[in-house]
Design a protein around this motif. Structure first.
Motif, PDB file in Angstrom:
ATOM      1  N   HIS A  57      -1.878 127.085 192.826  1.00 56.48           N
ATOM      2  CA  HIS A  57      -3.352 126.764 192.733  1.00 56.48           C
ATOM      3  C   HIS A  57      -4.373 128.057 192.706  1.00 56.48           C
ATOM      4  CE1 HIS A  57      -2.813 122.446 192.714  1.00 56.48           C
ATOM      5  NE2 HIS A  57      -2.174 122.444 193.506  1.00 56.48           N
ATOM      6  N   ASP A  58      -3.905 129.331 192.739  1.00 60.40           N
ATOM      7  CA  ASP A  58      -4.621 130.382 192.738  1.00 60.40           C
ATOM      8  C   ASP A  58      -4.756 130.666 191.190  1.00 60.40           C
ATOM      9  OD1 ASP A  58      -5.543 133.090 193.047  1.00 60.40           O
ATOM     10  OD2 ASP A  58      -4.055 134.055 194.223  1.00 60.40           O
ATOM     11  N   THR A  59      -5.799 130.381 190.818  1.00 63.27           N
ATOM     12  CA  THR A  59      -5.883 130.403 189.248  1.00 63.27           C
ATOM     13  C   THR A  59      -6.296 132.012 188.980  1.00 63.27           C
ATOM     14  OG1 THR A  59      -8.223 129.866 189.473  1.00 63.27           O
ATOM     15  CG2 THR A  59      -6.680 128.263 189.018  1.00 63.27           C
ATOM     16  N   ASP A  60      -6.672 132.768 189.907  1.00 61.69           N
ATOM     17  CA  ASP A  60      -6.784 134.133 189.548  1.00 61.69           C
ATOM     18  C   ASP A  60      -5.408 134.963 189.200  1.00 61.69           C
ATOM     19  OD1 ASP A  60      -9.619 134.282 189.574  1.00 61.69           O
ATOM     20  OD2 ASP A  60      -9.506 134.450 191.772  1.00 61.69           O
ATOM     21  N   ALA A  61      -4.217 134.406 189.881  1.00 57.26           N
ATOM     22  CA  ALA A  61      -3.243 135.122 189.778  1.00 57.26           C
ATOM     23  C   ALA A  61      -1.959 134.222 189.592  1.00 57.26           C
ATOM     24  CB  ALA A  61      -2.610 135.674 191.458  1.00 57.26           C
ATOM     25  N   ASN A  62      -1.963 132.841 189.264  1.00 56.02           N
ATOM     26  CA  ASN A  62      -0.826 132.136 189.122  1.00 56.02           C
ATOM     27  C   ASN A  62      -0.150 132.262 187.723  1.00 56.02           C
ATOM     28  OD1 ASN A  62      -2.676 130.778 187.377  1.00 56.02           O
ATOM     29  ND2 ASN A  62      -2.573 128.778 188.453  1.00 56.02           N
ATOM     30  N   ALA A  63      -0.867 132.726 186.622  1.00 55.19           N
ATOM     31  CA  ALA A  63      -0.251 132.951 185.405  1.00 55.19           C
ATOM     32  C   ALA A  63       0.249 134.206 185.393  1.00 55.19           C
ATOM     33  CB  ALA A  63      -1.376 132.898 184.382  1.00 55.19           C
ATOM     34  N   GLN A  64       0.182 134.919 186.237  1.00 51.85           N
ATOM     35  CA  GLN A  64       0.623 136.711 186.106  1.00 51.85           C
ATOM     36  C   GLN A  64       2.168 136.402 185.588  1.00 51.85           C
ATOM     37  OE1 GLN A  64      -0.359 138.733 189.514  1.00 51.85           O
ATOM     38  NE2 GLN A  64      -2.581 138.721 188.860  1.00 51.85           N
ATOM     39  N   PRO A  65       3.060 135.576 186.364  1.00 50.82           N
ATOM     40  CA  PRO A  65       4.761 135.801 185.905  1.00 50.82           C
ATOM     41  C   PRO A  65       4.856 135.296 184.428  1.00 50.82           C
ATOM     42  CG  PRO A  65       4.426 134.663 188.249  1.00 50.82           C
ATOM     43  CD  PRO A  65       2.818 134.776 187.616  1.00 50.82           C
ATOM     44  N   VAL A  66       4.136 134.577 183.880  1.00 49.81           N
ATOM     45  CA  VAL A  66       4.126 134.051 182.517  1.00 49.81           C
ATOM     46  C   VAL A  66       3.116 134.306 181.619  1.00 49.81           C
ATOM     47  CG1 VAL A  66       5.808 132.315 183.397  1.00 49.81           C
ATOM     48  CG2 VAL A  66       3.500 131.795 183.552  1.00 49.81           C
ATOM     49  N   ALA A  67       2.367 135.409 181.911  1.00 50.28           N
ATOM     50  CA  ALA A  67       1.107 135.740 181.187  1.00 50.28           C
ATOM     51  C   ALA A  67       1.284 135.857 179.662  1.00 50.28           C
ATOM     52  CB  ALA A  67       0.812 137.062 181.680  1.00 50.28           C
ATOM     53  N   ALA A  68       2.510 136.207 179.029  1.00 52.94           N
ATOM     54  CA  ALA A  68       2.556 136.499 177.641  1.00 52.94           C
ATOM     55  C   ALA A  68       2.629 134.896 177.222  1.00 52.94           C
ATOM     56  CB  ALA A  68       3.926 137.098 177.373  1.00 52.94           C
TER      57      ALA A  68
END
Length: 193
Positions: A57-68
């Protein structure tokens, strides 16, 4: 239109591969820009790690592992899923993609404790699939894959997004003629996608 194709089948000589090839060729022939994401060929890891879940639920960081992958989803105007129905659901790699990439802040946002759709860039949604069993059997089971696409996945897209669901049922009894007819149907439907 920019179309993201999510393909999930491990066997390159399968009928699933023929479906995928037909989907990509038909979309390109219709003039669409296709981002062809073969999850197996790209080595996508479908496993949600404990740290990813903790930071879900940390929308500032949650997508980093799958950013591409998040960027590819956000760049798309349409989404087409190509997958076989296994055990009345998505293949694990596709389910894992949805679990890891369709995150809060990506596919939905939380407002006052309620999820609201966030993929307003997706205005067309399609699934092209195959079932081992008959249409009747799928109906009796409630057809979970169709509901997962046409209800759950559709719910996070643009409110006016159109949905297409194409399925070749009874693969266990299919013939070269039934498979060829289905591929022709896919080509015809995607020509006007």
């Amino acid at each position: 239109m920019r179309v993201l194709v999510l393909y999930a089948h491990p066997v390159p000589e399968s009928f699933g591969a023929a479906i995928h090839e037909t989907v990509v060729a038909s979309l390109k022939a219709a003039g669409h820009e296709v981002d062809d994401c073969d999850l197996y060929a790209e080595g996508f890891d479908p496993v949600l790690s404990p740290d990813e879940r903790r930071g879900y639920h940390d929308t500032d960081a949650n997508a980093q592992p799958v950013a591409a992958y998040v960027e590819r989803v956000k760049a798309a105007e349409a989404l087409v899923l190509c997958f076989p129905v296994w055990n009345f659901g998505y293949p694990a790699i596709l389910k894992g993609f949805l679990d890891r990439v369709f995150l809060p802040g990506v596919s939905f946002k939380m407002v006052d404790g309620k999820a609201q759709p966030a993929l307003h860039n997706i205005r067309r949604l399609a699934a092209v699939t195959s079932y081992g069993g008959s249409r009747w059997r799928a109906f009796l089971m409630g057809n979970p894959p169709r509901k997962a696409v046409c209800r759950a996945l559709r719910a996070v897209c643009h409110p006016l997004a159109r949905t297409t669901y194409l399925a070749h049922y009874d693969m266990n009894l299919s013939t070269p003629a039934s498979r060829a007819a289905f591929l022709q149907k896919v080509e015809t439907k995607l020509a006007v996608f």
